[in-house]
Every structure is written in C-alpha cells, then in structure tokens.
Design an enzyme around this catalytic site. Structure first.
Site, PDB file in Angstrom:
ATOM      1  CD  GLN A 256      38.702  14.739  37.498  1.00 58.96           C
ATOM      2  OE1 GLN A 256      39.308  15.790  37.349  1.00 58.96           O
ATOM      3  NE2 GLN A 256      39.280  13.638  37.922  1.00 58.96           N
TER       4      GLN A 256
ATOM      5  CB  SER B 261      37.406  29.400  44.895  1.00 57.49           C
ATOM      6  OG  SER B 261      38.557  28.795  45.424  1.00 57.49           O
TER       7      SER B 261
ATOM      8  CE1 TYR C  83      35.647  24.267  43.708  1.00 57.69           C
ATOM      9  CE2 TYR C  83      37.758  25.365  44.010  1.00 57.69           C
ATOM     10  CZ  TYR C  83      36.433  25.183  44.381  1.00 57.69           C
ATOM     11  OH  TYR C  83      35.901  25.912  45.425  1.00 57.69           O
TER      12      TYR C  83
ATOM     13  CE  LYS D  48      33.714  27.359  43.104  1.00 56.12           C
ATOM     14  NZ  LYS D  48      32.419  27.784  43.630  1.00 56.12           N
TER      15      LYS D  48
ATOM     16  CB  VAL E 105      35.820  27.262  55.001  1.00 51.97           C
ATOM     17  CG1 VAL E 105      34.811  27.099  56.126  1.00 51.97           C
ATOM     18  CG2 VAL E 105      35.984  28.738  54.654  1.00 51.97           C
TER      19      VAL E 105
END
Ligand SMILES: NC(=O)c1ccc[n+]([C@@H]2O[C@H](COP(=O)([O-])OP(=O)(O)OC[C@H]3O[C@@H](n4cnc5c(N)ncnc54)[C@H](OP(=O)(O)O)[C@@H]3O)[C@@H](O)[C@H]2O)c1
Length: 281
Positions: free
Chosen positions: A104, A138, A191, A195, A228
């Site tokens: 990952q 993000s 993630y 970011k 979003v």
C-alpha cells in the site's frame, strides 16, 4: 502573433480534475489540456465538456509512466512552446486495499508523491514566466497528521531538500515493509504520508524556483480541495466537484501573490506547520 496560454490538468477524466478542466475552460484565456491515463476515459470526458460548449484538448498522460510523461512533455514543447498553468491533480487512495501495508505504502508514495515530482521535473523547464503550479494535497497532508514530533521535525528542517524528502518517503516505504512504521512514528495511513510529502515538496519547489537565476517568477501552491463527492471518497464527500475545484481554479487564474502556501477549499491560507487543521469541508 500573441502566444496562446496553456493550462494542463492531470487526472482530468473524472472527479475534481474534471471539474478543474471545466472551470478553466470557462475562465482561463488559453488552451486547456485534459490529460488522463486512459485514452477512452479521457476522450469521453472531452466529449462531455464539448456537449456543454467547452473546448478542452485531450492528451494521454499516465503520471506514473516515464515514457508517457516524456511523450507529453515533448508534444507540449513542440506544439505550444510552454506551459502557464500546471495542476497536479491525479492521485489515489489505497489505504483500504486488501494488500500488505508495505505494498500500500509503495503504491501510494509512487502514485501521489513521485508522480508529481516526476511530472514537475519534466515540465518545470518549459514553464513560462509567471506560471502557476498547483499540487493537490489534502487536509490529510497537514504536517500535524504525522503523529511523532521527532518525525515531524524532519519535515520542518530548514535544510530539507527535495532529495532528502524523497529519501524520507523511501524510508517510510521501507518502514512499512519491515512493519516498523508505527514505532517510527509515521502513523497508520500511507495516504497521509504521501500527501504530507506533496505538501513539503510544494514548499521546496517554490524555494528552489525562487532561487533560479532565470527569475521566471513561478508560483507553486498546494491545496486541500475539501471533502468532495467523488469515487475516491466513495461518494461520501459533502462538496460537489465544482466546489472542490474552486481553490485550484482560484490559484490557476493568478492575481493572488501566494507562494508555497497551503490553500484550503475556501481559498484561505492555512498554516501547514501549525498544530491543527480547520474543518475538512
Ligand atoms: N475527494 C476528496 O474529498 C479529496 C480530498 C482531499 C484531496 N483530494 C485529492 O484530490 C485529487 C483528485 O481526487 P478525486 O477525489 O477527484 O479522485 P478520483 O475521483 O478518484 O479521481 C482521481 C483521478 O486521478 C487519476 N489518476 C490516478 N492515477 C493516475 C495516473 N497514474 N495517471 C494519470 N491519472 C491518474 C484517475 O484516473 P483513472 O480514472 O484512470 O483512475 C482520476 O482521473 C487527488 O489527488 C486526491 O488525493 C481529494
């Protein structure tokens, strides 16, 4: 003859990237390139926008494929001569994939961090004066999302360089492969680390461009687009793609004077080094 301005959006076939292309077609005075890794999906997205009376240009671009990046760079260089707006939007969220954490992490760092670094390395030499670069980070890319203060210190280091940052990203992947990521203080989300890497990279890119002798006056900023409603959020996000595109479009159109800043979905600047983030939507 006046040279036409050029805007490039990565991952433009759907989600926030699609809405950024749409907004630029409406507001940016120049050619807008919708790029996507899939030719079919990219062309279908262009057809949708043409039905709205807009006129984006499609070009294939897989941000993880060196050949594709170089082919796109050469095409733009010879047909347009340069780039005025570069929006690095393409990205993935692989935290929930049922694969080992090391895989990952490798996939996410590659798709979210190295993709932007490689696209920028290819396109920065052809950015024109006063160009705008916008990197999609993000709220997860806020420095405070790295739990360990010692680990955060690596990103705060005033002597940090892009090479050192890339080594840091590689170290993270190794720590995940060796199951040491929690004890090393990285936290549990690939993630987030990818970011945070994008955010730190954006600040370093601005610093480097400010020092170039050519003085092209280039602006690099990074955004949190909001939470979003897209495939990435399994449509749980509360904002529309048009709302998610607003901060990127605001920066792309210039007239803001911001350099190396973390810009929230409402176009307000947020302190990347501060202790907390504002609400994500
Ligand atoms: N949605 C949110 O709430 C949110 C919040 C914060 C930040 N972001 C960031 O905003 C950006 C856009 O997110 P989104 O929600 O619009 O995601 P999305 O709907 O999943 O769209 C992602 C886009 O990136 C493209 N992409 C992925 N890997 C690529 C590659 N190797 N080469 C070219 N294109 C690639 C995808 O292409 P395919 O269709 O071919 O997969 C797709 O067009 C991402 O960087 C994301 O991390 C989103």
């Amino acid at each position: 003859m006046e040279v036409k301005k050029v805007a490039v959006v990565t991952g433009g076939n759907k989600g926030i990237g699609f809405a950024i292309v749409k907004g630029l077609c409406e507001k940016f005075n120049g050619n807008v390139y919708l790029t996507a890794r899939s030719i079919t999906n990219g062309n279908n997205a262009v057809i949708k926008l043409k039905q709205l009376g807009l006129n984006p240009i499609f070009h294939q671009l897989d941000v993880c494929d060196e050949n594709s990046i170089n082919t796109f760079r050469d095409y733009i260089k010879y047909t347009e001569g340069g780039v005025d707006v570069l929006i690095n939007n393409a990205g993935i969220y692989a935290d929930k994939l049922e694969i080992p954490i090391g895989d990952q992490a490798e996939k996410t760092i590659n798709e979210n961090y190295y993709s932007i670094l490689n696209v920028c390395n290819a396109l920065f030499p052809i950015l024109r004066s006063n160009a705008q670069v916008i990197n999609l980070s993000s709220s997860a890319g806020h420095l405070a999302r790295i739990p360990s203060i010692n680990m955060q210190a690596k990103f705060r280091d005033p002597l940090l360089t892009v090479d050192k940052l890339s080594r840091c990203m590689n170290e993270y992947v190794e720590d995940c492969k060796n199951n040491r990521y929690i004890e090393k203080g990285w936290g549990s989300s690939p993630y987030v680390v990818s970011k945070v890497g994008v955010s730190a990279l954006s600040i370093l890119q601005q610093n480097e461009l400010d020092k170039e002798t050519e003085k092209r006056n280039i602006f690099v900023n990074f955004v949190h687009p909001g939470y979003v409603d897209t495939d990435m959020t399994n449509h749980q996000g509360v904002m529309t793609i048009e709302e998610g595109a607003q901060s990127s479009i605001y920066l792309a159109l210039g007239n803001h004077g911001l350099r190396g800043q973390y810009v929230w979905f409402n176009c307000k600047v947020v302190d990347w080094y501060g202790p907390t983030t504002p609400p994500k939507a």
